[in-house]
Design an enzyme around this catalytic site. Structure first.
Site, PDB file in Angstrom:
ATOM      1  N   ARG A 143       0.861  -1.182   0.000  1.00 16.64           N
ATOM      2  CA  ARG A 143       0.000   0.000   0.000  1.00 16.64           C
ATOM      3  C   ARG A 143       0.894   1.227   0.000  1.00 16.64           C
ATOM      4  O   ARG A 143       2.106   1.123   0.187  1.00 16.64           O
ATOM      5  CB  ARG A 143      -0.878  -0.003   1.264  1.00 16.64           C
ATOM      6  CG  ARG A 143      -1.890  -1.142   1.282  1.00 16.64           C
ATOM      7  CD  ARG A 143      -2.832  -1.018   2.471  1.00 16.64           C
ATOM      8  NE  ARG A 143      -3.691  -2.186   2.565  1.00 16.64           N
ATOM      9  CZ  ARG A 143      -4.818  -2.330   1.852  1.00 16.64           C
ATOM     10  NH1 ARG A 143      -5.201  -1.391   1.022  1.00 16.64           N
ATOM     11  NH2 ARG A 143      -5.556  -3.415   1.988  1.00 16.64           N
ATOM     12  N   ASP A 165      16.830   5.827   3.009  1.00 21.75           N
ATOM     13  CA  ASP A 165      16.767   4.831   1.959  1.00 21.75           C
ATOM     14  C   ASP A 165      18.177   4.304   1.729  1.00 21.75           C
ATOM     15  O   ASP A 165      18.844   4.679   0.783  1.00 21.75           O
ATOM     16  CB  ASP A 165      16.207   5.455   0.674  1.00 21.75           C
ATOM     17  CG  ASP A 165      15.003   4.684   0.176  1.00 21.75           C
ATOM     18  OD1 ASP A 165      14.807   3.539   0.619  1.00 21.75           O
ATOM     19  OD2 ASP A 165      14.261   5.227  -0.650  1.00 21.75           O
TER      20      ASP A 165
END
Lengths: 499, 499
Positions: free
Chosen positions: B199, B260
């Site tokens: 999602r 990240d």
């Protein structure tokens, strides 16, 4: 989005927390650590989102709020609030900047430290800041800025004296309770020494724990000022005053990984000194196998750093590198260390000579480095020894203890744990090594620092010749169970090498 | 130490937590994040310590325990438990090792990942692991080991087919719902594609959010197996299956700083692929201003890394670098994207050509790179186009949707938000840039992905000539308030440049 209020009876760490059911959080696409603005009529508050896995904890359609938030909002159980996603604090981007290897400005650091002090950052976010500082390193400017920001965001104690002297030990050596001897000597010599100390974090006793055996150490800022005004010095627990509070929050996230980032270490130490307006400081770096600093080059590097950062902060810093390869003093643990301290101050025959010598050396180093005006002749080792052996230092110690709230002045009244076990030499030989870490662990397992009377007494030091069955050390505990634990621990690590 | 049990009605994150009053914690010299072993009769549990500041939350002499711990101990409110300090898990030292810049072995990484999955590490400790991997970097071996450990510590879906094809997009481009078109084309061509998707985390819609408009996506492992067996493919939400669960916990602490880390990114992506036993994978790296990867050299570097790590993992990976400088498709947000998908699959005149072209290109890349045995002639762009325009892909999509639990096949039945606002050109000109980030933010502020019908529709793309007052995009929201927020946001960032 509207939610009903559920009163959640918990407070953790100081951060304001709001809790959503996992399904509501998924629906809203919000995540643990996101900031939510909560409004109730005209009132509003920002809280960090936490997620409840079960409906039992927080039901769907409800927002779990702790009392502090409820009070801010003027909201009650069952009332309705609105929630919105709030932008992240500016310091998040700054922490990211450091993590990416870029330098932080003094302004950047002030923003981060303010957000830490005002509970605007979560533990995870503070951890990124600590990691960044640890892996990327803080340069001179950043270290100075961090120190200044930590001082600025807490209380600063001012004294109408000059110089203000302080001392600090990098730690790692068991026993080593020099502060309780150096401070009365210096104050007896006319120096102003408003000493604040910490409790043990990973050791069997901190200076505050040891002093607490002898007198009250929980002084607030006014009490510290009044004790110092009255006597010229104090030995208080730093935790009862709001000095450099950012540091405590940083230490909380350093603890799980025992992180000791160089820049943060310096800033942490010097912020506490700056918060008592110290102008002249002696830093002790014990070096040796089993100490916190094990290599001489690392010690020298730290020494140079202290002096440089101190200069930028307008503090005079003298660093001594000392032998940290074995414990200093014979007692380990609050009561046993306090007894050593009284023995040295009262010139008792049991006084551990290494503790006495090191304390005198440190007092002398301070007096030589920072002579009081008009007292040039009266400084150095001999003068310190005079002050100690004449009883002048002990008299000053009694004054300070009285002012703080004295408990015990007679060493015979110090309660040592009633359960004991003596560990003996398993062969004839020379003591080759006494390991600080093992000695500390055994003492902690026996109950120190929580059980004031727990710890150990070292009968011998490195270099001593012993015969088989001679006592090496005695472990003391306040109950049999803990003595049992310590004996169990001994089977794995005895802490002493014989050769 | 004995404590009375206080039932604390809260669960957070999965870690077992025990709460002491601040004063008791100070007495015991224990700290937030310390592990405590709690015993009750013969039962015992290990929990991470948290500290309650107020006696209202947890009283002195009491230990606050959540239900999960109480159940484990067989203890009840008011009962008595014993607590001991527990050693830290071994992975703490390993995380420290990486933070200090040393390389982790495959065994080290397995230990850390296991502890993460079994909730033995706190968020602060996982954060140190993420920081270490981010700043120190994970090398090839470490990345491979992390991927393998993440796969091993979760469920692995097996299918009796070969090859198992998968695709992944690095993300950052708004819209870009190629998966919902590529998968039916490939399955129609005879490939097995058990696709799981996430999602939205920070975007206006994830593939799972968009698919959910059309059919059920909450499939458990058995349902996925049965849908794939029946139809040859699926498009399910990965969160309903226990695939690489360590990854989710790592992502939770990455979220606050939008970290990240390269190695962790690769491991995270490939672990999800490995968990569905994928053997042949296409990775899409969109590059351009406003995308996640903005520079070509970074994209090429990532491409080489994917291929190398894939080889070590026994996965065939083909990487394409695509134009990520503007959104793909016209609709942004779950319903608006789902409508684009149906338009493309049903060959409707409104089908966004860029989305169609990119999907065909990707399907063709997979077919060319991994031709099915005996089908050498039937591959490439033309074949993909045939499958799409002939309705074969749409027929397959209907089959998959039916098997998962179909909701909507007629695009007219898709509910788009009833409140809308059209943003128009303020001058004549050519569209120079459409900013992914601003477009995403406006759509989120309007309610996407939570409000399925919220988002925006782009009337034009980069390069188009527009006249003053021509519509540039229309924002849709399910209620007026959120449309108002989006309009407010527009005043700051319009997301489109005209020249």
């Amino acid at each position: 989005m509207k939610f009903k209020v559920q009163d959640v009876d918990i407070t953790t760490g100081g951060t304001l927390v709001a809790i959503l059911n996992r399904k509501d959080a998924m629906m809203l696409d919000v995540h643990t650590g996101d900031r939510m603005r909560i409004t109730h009529g005209r009132n509003s508050a920002v809280a960090v989102l936490d997620i409840a896995e079960s409906g039992k904890a927080v039901k769907r359609g409800y927002l779990g709020l702790m009392e502090e938030v409820l009070r801010k909002l003027g909201a009650k159980q069952g009332g309705t609030v609105n929630i919105y996603l709030e932008e992240k604090p500016k310091s998040i981007a700054l922490i990211r900047k450091k993590l990416d290897g870029r330098k932080l400005s003094a302004e950047d650091i002030q923003t981060i430290v303010e957000d830490i002090v005002h509970n605007k950052l979560t533990a995870v976010e503070i951890t990124y800041f600590v990691s960044a500082g640890y892996v990327r390193g803080l340069d001179m400017d950043e270290t100075v800025a961090l120190t200044r920001s930590m001082i600025r965001t807490g209380d600063v104690l001012k004294f109408e004296r000059h110089p203000i002297v302080d001392k600090h030990c990098i730690g790692g050596v068991a026993g080593n309770r020099t502060t309780c001897i150096v401070v009365p000597i210096l104050v007896a010599a006319g120096y102003c020494v408003p000493k604040t100390s910490s409790r043990a974090i990973t050791s069997p006793s901190g200076t505050a724990d040891t002093m607490e055996v002898l007198c009250n150490v929980n002084l607030d800022a006014n009490q510290i000022r009044s004790v110092v005004k009255m006597t010229g010095g104090c030995m208080a627990w730093g935790g009862a005053v709001n000095l450099a509070p950012a540091d405590d929050k940083i230490i909380t996230v350093e603890h799980p990984l025992s992180i000791d980032a160089e820049g943060q270490l310096l800033a942490s130490i010097l912020a506490k000194k700056g918060s008592v307006s110290a102008t002249h400081i002696l830093v002790d770096i014990p070096v040796g196998r089993g100490a916190k600093v094990t290599r001489m080059d690392k010690a020298r590097h730290l020494r140079d750093l202290f002096v440089k950062v101190g200069k930028k902060l307008g503090m005079k810093i003298k660093v001594i590198i000392t032998d940290g390869s074995q414990p200093i003093g014979n007692g380990i643990g609050p009561a046993l260390e306090a007894r050593d301290v009284l023995w040295v101050l009262q010139d008792h025959e049991n006084a551990p000579q290494d503790l006495k010598r090191k304390s005198l050396l440190m007092a002398a180093e301070i007096m030589k480095a920072y002579p009081l005006p008009g007292r040039k002749a009266k400084h150095g080792y001999r003068y310190a020894k005079d002050l100690l052996e004449s009883g002048a230092a002990w008299k000053k110690m009694e004054e300070i203890m009285d002012a703080q709230g004295s408990r015990i002045t007679d060493w015979k009244r110090i309660k040592i744990g009633k359960n004991s076990f003596t560990f003996r030499a398993w062969q004839d030989g020379r003591i080759k090594h006494i390991d600080n870490l093992s000695i500390s662990r055994i003492s902690r397992v026996a109950g120190a620092p929580f059980d004031k009377g727990a710890g150990m007494y070292l009968h011998h030091k490195v270099g001593d010749r012993v015969k088989k069955k001679d006592p090496l050390f005695t472990i003391y505990a306040e109950n049999k169970q803990k003595l049992g634990y310590a004996k169990d621990y001994l089977r794995q690590y005895d802490g002493i090498e014989l050769a």
